[in-house]
Design a protein around this motif. Sequence first.
Motif, mmCIF file in Angstrom:
data_model
loop_
_atom_site.group_PDB
_atom_site.id
_atom_site.type_symbol
_atom_site.label_atom_id
_atom_site.label_comp_id
_atom_site.label_asym_id
_atom_site.label_seq_id
_atom_site.Cartn_x
_atom_site.Cartn_y
_atom_site.Cartn_z
ATOM 1 N N LYS A 96 -3.558 10.767 6.036
ATOM 2 C CA LYS A 96 -3.281 11.874 6.962
ATOM 3 C C LYS A 96 -2.614 11.188 8.283
ATOM 4 O O LYS A 96 -1.523 11.877 8.848
ATOM 5 N N SER A 97 -3.139 10.160 8.740
ATOM 6 C CA SER A 97 -2.676 9.440 9.967
ATOM 7 C C SER A 97 -1.053 9.048 9.783
ATOM 8 O O SER A 97 -0.383 9.205 10.769
ATOM 9 N N VAL B 156 0.837 -1.228 0.033
ATOM 10 C CA VAL B 156 0.107 -0.058 -0.045
ATOM 11 C C VAL B 156 0.951 1.273 -0.019
ATOM 12 O O VAL B 156 1.794 1.308 0.718
ATOM 13 N N ALA C 170 -9.823 12.582 2.303
ATOM 14 C CA ALA C 170 -10.639 11.352 2.345
ATOM 15 C C ALA C 170 -10.001 9.999 3.359
ATOM 16 O O ALA C 170 -8.792 10.272 3.383
ATOM 17 N N GLY D 129 -8.382 7.068 4.437
ATOM 18 C CA GLY D 129 -7.182 6.427 3.663
ATOM 19 C C GLY D 129 -6.324 7.212 2.618
ATOM 20 O O GLY D 129 -5.429 6.681 2.151
ATOM 21 N N SER D 130 -6.313 8.624 2.741
ATOM 22 C CA SER D 130 -5.543 9.413 1.894
ATOM 23 C C SER D 130 -4.098 9.760 2.440
ATOM 24 O O SER D 130 -3.188 10.177 1.775
HETATM 25 N N1 LIG Z 1 0.069 -0.284 9.319
HETATM 26 C C1 LIG Z 1 -0.440 -0.366 8.210
HETATM 27 N N2 LIG Z 1 -0.502 -1.600 7.170
HETATM 28 C C2 LIG Z 1 -0.866 -1.644 6.069
HETATM 29 N N3 LIG Z 1 -1.494 -0.499 5.477
HETATM 30 C C3 LIG Z 1 -1.616 0.643 6.147
HETATM 31 C C4 LIG Z 1 -1.196 0.784 7.720
HETATM 32 N N4 LIG Z 1 -1.563 1.866 7.915
HETATM 33 C C5 LIG Z 1 -2.170 2.817 7.142
HETATM 34 N N5 LIG Z 1 -2.274 1.598 6.153
HETATM 35 C C6 LIG Z 1 -2.977 1.992 4.804
HETATM 36 O O1 LIG Z 1 -2.459 3.185 4.267
HETATM 37 C C7 LIG Z 1 -3.341 4.148 3.704
HETATM 38 C C8 LIG Z 1 -3.474 5.333 4.477
HETATM 39 O O2 LIG Z 1 -3.783 5.255 5.668
HETATM 40 P P1 LIG Z 1 -4.052 6.595 6.703
HETATM 41 O O3 LIG Z 1 -4.458 5.784 8.051
HETATM 42 O O4 LIG Z 1 -2.584 7.188 7.037
HETATM 43 O O5 LIG Z 1 -5.312 7.313 6.215
HETATM 44 P P2 LIG Z 1 -6.284 8.452 6.676
HETATM 45 O O6 LIG Z 1 -6.102 9.377 5.550
HETATM 46 O O7 LIG Z 1 -5.519 8.745 7.888
HETATM 47 O O8 LIG Z 1 -7.542 7.726 6.931
HETATM 48 P P3 LIG Z 1 -8.617 8.016 7.825
HETATM 49 O O9 LIG Z 1 -9.028 9.403 7.873
HETATM 50 O O10 LIG Z 1 -9.645 6.954 7.633
HETATM 51 O O11 LIG Z 1 -7.924 7.681 9.317
HETATM 52 C C9 LIG Z 1 -4.795 3.519 3.911
HETATM 53 O O12 LIG Z 1 -4.771 2.633 2.570
HETATM 54 C C10 LIG Z 1 -4.621 2.409 4.946
HETATM 55 O O13 LIG Z 1 -5.116 1.059 4.637
#
Ligand SMILES: Nc1ncnc2c1ncn2[C@@H]1O[C@H](COP(=O)(O)OP(=O)(O)OP(=O)(O)O)[C@@H](O)[C@H]1O
Length: 320
Positions: free
Chosen positions: A63-64, A37, A58, A60-61
């Motif tokens: 941010k975290s 990913v 959105a 999965g974009s």
């Molecule tokens: N530890 C991990 N192992 C595998 N894939 C991950 C991991 N952490 C995040 N991802 C993937 O990385 C991508 C970005 O995730 P992230 O959590 O950064 O998005 P986000 O923008 O914070 O989403 P949300 O608003 O739902 O919290 C997603 O496709 C997620 O499934």
Amino acid sequence: MRKLEERARDALRTPADDGLVVCDNLVRVYRTDEVEVQALQGLDLVVEEGECMALVGASGSGKSTLLSILSGLDLPTAGRALVAGHDLLAMRRRERLGYRRRTVGFVWQQTGRNLLPYLTALENVALPMKYTGVPHRKRGARAAELLDVLGVAYCRDRRPAELSGGEQQRVAVAVATANAPRVLLADEPTGELDTASGEEVFAALRRANEELGATVLVVTHDPLVSGQVRRTVRIRDGRTSTETLRGPGGAGAEEFTVLDRAGRLQLPRDYVDRYGLRGRVRLTAEPDHVGVWPDGTDRPAGPDGPTGPDGPTGPEPGGT
Ligand SMILES: Nc1ncnc2c1ncn2[C@@H]1O[C@H](COP(=O)(O)OP(=O)(O)OP(=O)(O)O)[C@@H](O)[C@H]1O
């Protein structure tokens, strides 16, 4: 994928822009068994010291993922990330520990993750100072002062279970700022709260910014938060795409698209759909802007594009 990583590594260069936080071509790839990913795909971001800004996007974009990297909990796969002079890719264990204790503070969305349940609010705020060697008496005084500044002095002797969600998050801001971090990161801090409590928590973050001097980055889906900060950066598919700038008090929002260091930009999705932009597009150099035209648009009459150098003669599809 390897090519993407190599390209990011090749592009390593000193960022031209100064900033307290500088992300340059940041890549984070998660590999699980057979699956890859690409959570961050060459993200650029500069945050000036003293800013209080929001990151939106959105689910999965990425941010975290970005916040985890900036907090020193996670490592990027490639690119550059500098925070207050710390190179996050090059930090060794000892520096990383010091960085996490002193340079950054973090507030999570889940209230239960921010505070220890068996300590009072005051003890929770005093605890991080124990790890940075602040003398016992000073810890109590500083903790009481922080609770006061953040409007939760009356909670000092209560345990988390005796606090509302909003009070817990305000105490969490006090915990995160105990060691006077240069940067305060918050991941959906108002996500589990009603509007009134969310407003109080955002006010606490703003006080941390204005009165305690922390530069604040807050990930949020909450329009109440993103509508009140001067700058909101939108992340799309692991890159920064657009920025919204507002005047004081959230007035007069204006949206910009971010040009990355290589000159690439992501057009807003509604422009792409509205003008049927697919695959190859035609760019035209206008006297004061660049035009973006769907492939198949008639070849412009003049050398400068469909409108010629004297200005538009028809609808302007994707003028940027
Ligand atoms: N530890 C991990 N192992 C595998 N894939 C991950 C991991 N952490 C995040 N991802 C993937 O990385 C991508 C970005 O995730 P992230 O959590 O950064 O998005 P986000 O923008 O914070 O989403 P949300 O608003 O739902 O919290 C997603 O496709 C997620 O499934």
